[in-house]
Design a protein around this motif. Structure first.
Motif, PDB file in Angstrom:
ATOM      1  N   GLU A  83     -58.651 -20.896  18.998  1.00  0.00           N
ATOM      2  CA  GLU A  83     -59.313 -21.298  17.766  1.00  0.00           C
ATOM      3  C   GLU A  83     -58.526 -20.739  16.579  1.00  0.00           C
ATOM      4  O   GLU A  83     -58.124 -19.584  16.584  1.00  0.00           O
ATOM      5  CB  GLU A  83     -60.746 -20.750  17.688  1.00  0.00           C
ATOM      6  N   THR A  84     -58.316 -21.581  15.574  1.00  0.00           N
ATOM      7  CA  THR A  84     -57.520 -21.178  14.421  1.00  0.00           C
ATOM      8  C   THR A  84     -58.262 -21.522  13.137  1.00  0.00           C
ATOM      9  O   THR A  84     -58.779 -22.623  12.988  1.00  0.00           O
ATOM     10  CB  THR A  84     -56.154 -21.898  14.436  1.00  0.00           C
ATOM     11  N   TRP A  85     -58.282 -20.568  12.220  1.00  0.00           N
ATOM     12  CA  TRP A  85     -58.877 -20.788  10.899  1.00  0.00           C
ATOM     13  C   TRP A  85     -57.854 -20.351   9.857  1.00  0.00           C
ATOM     14  O   TRP A  85     -57.192 -19.326  10.009  1.00  0.00           O
ATOM     15  CB  TRP A  85     -60.154 -19.963  10.759  1.00  0.00           C
ATOM     16  N   VAL A  86     -57.715 -21.129   8.785  1.00  0.00           N
ATOM     17  CA  VAL A  86     -56.840 -20.769   7.670  1.00  0.00           C
ATOM     18  C   VAL A  86     -57.597 -21.066   6.379  1.00  0.00           C
ATOM     19  O   VAL A  86     -58.255 -22.103   6.269  1.00  0.00           O
ATOM     20  CB  VAL A  86     -55.481 -21.501   7.729  1.00  0.00           C
ATOM     21  N   GLY A  87     -57.548 -20.129   5.427  1.00  0.00           N
ATOM     22  CA  GLY A  87     -58.302 -20.342   4.203  1.00  0.00           C
ATOM     23  C   GLY A  87     -57.766 -19.564   3.015  1.00  0.00           C
ATOM     24  O   GLY A  87     -56.863 -18.728   3.137  1.00  0.00           O
ATOM     25  N   PHE A  88     -58.347 -19.856   1.871  1.00  0.00           N
ATOM     26  CA  PHE A  88     -57.999 -19.216   0.610  1.00  0.00           C
ATOM     27  C   PHE A  88     -59.294 -18.999  -0.162  1.00  0.00           C
ATOM     28  O   PHE A  88     -60.142 -19.891  -0.207  1.00  0.00           O
ATOM     29  CB  PHE A  88     -57.065 -20.114  -0.210  1.00  0.00           C
ATOM     30  N   GLY A  89     -59.454 -17.815  -0.755  1.00  0.00           N
ATOM     31  CA  GLY A  89     -60.680 -17.583  -1.486  1.00  0.00           C
ATOM     32  C   GLY A  89     -60.644 -16.336  -2.334  1.00  0.00           C
ATOM     33  O   GLY A  89     -59.577 -15.853  -2.717  1.00  0.00           O
ATOM     34  N   GLN A  90     -61.840 -15.805  -2.583  1.00  0.00           N
ATOM     35  CA  GLN A  90     -62.031 -14.702  -3.513  1.00  0.00           C
ATOM     36  C   GLN A  90     -62.447 -13.423  -2.791  1.00  0.00           C
ATOM     37  O   GLN A  90     -63.094 -13.476  -1.756  1.00  0.00           O
ATOM     38  CB  GLN A  90     -63.129 -15.068  -4.522  1.00  0.00           C
ATOM     39  N   THR A  91     -62.080 -12.303  -3.403  1.00  0.00           N
ATOM     40  CA  THR A  91     -62.519 -10.989  -2.938  1.00  0.00           C
ATOM     41  C   THR A  91     -63.140 -10.249  -4.125  1.00  0.00           C
ATOM     42  O   THR A  91     -62.853 -10.556  -5.284  1.00  0.00           O
ATOM     43  CB  THR A  91     -61.351 -10.152  -2.377  1.00  0.00           C
TER      44      THR A  91
END
Length: 173
Positions: A83-91
């Motif tokens: 299973e692979t997840w790739v993302g971009f977001g906020q911290t």
């Protein structure tokens, strides 16, 4: 806390911080500021809830800029069954002045590929979570992270999964 609670908490705390400490200043509410970028690697397990317990490796790069109190990050995780997840977001990091202890919330939309592993219901999946840790004088961070992934109900099937991981983050400059 498996329903996006961390994302909502990040938004409330971050916007409160922004209104108190950023808006009305020279940089403005979403002003761009420099911060130390970090490369993080973590390993842990998917909790046995709806999915079977399985290992996961997660890498994240925290960019060297913030907008107001919000940092930005890129993430990639690979599960034991492909299973692979790739993302971009906020911290959003909370660290009292002079303390080595910190808490960091994150919220990241991304793409998920089950690759024959656990089916999360569709390709768009949101990852949100909390990390509690210690940052040494050289900027290295050591933390325990808990996060949740789900599609927020945009697909009929929305089982969601949680992971617990140990993370090490290294400053890159």
């Amino acid at each position: 806390m498996a329903d996006g609670t961390f994302a909502v908490l990040m938004l409330i705390l971050g916007l409160t911080d922004m209104s108190r400490n950023y808006c009305g200043t020279e940089i403005g509410c979403f002003g761009k500021t420099e911060t130390t970028p970090h490369f993080a690697i973590s390993a842990g397990t998917v909790l046995e809830r709806r999915a079977q317990q399985a290992g996961e490796i997660y890498v994240r790069y925290d960019l060297g800029t913030k907008r107001g109190p919000f940092g930005r990050a890129l993430g990639l995780s690979i599960g034991e069954h492909g299973e692979t997840w790739v993302g971009f977001g906020q911290t959003y990091k909370i660290q009292p002045q002079g303390s080595p202890l910190y808490a960091e919330l994150h919220s990241m939309p991304g793409l998920y590929f089950d690759n024959g592993g656990f089916d999360l219901g569709g390709p768009i999946e949101f990852r949100s979570g909390l990390e509690l840790g210690y940052e040494n004088r050289q900027g290295w961070r050591f933390g325990l992270s808990y996060d949740h992934r789900s599609n927020a109900g945009i697909y009929d099937n929305n089982p969601g999964i949680e992971t617990v991981q140990f993370r090490v983050s290294v400053p890159t400059r």
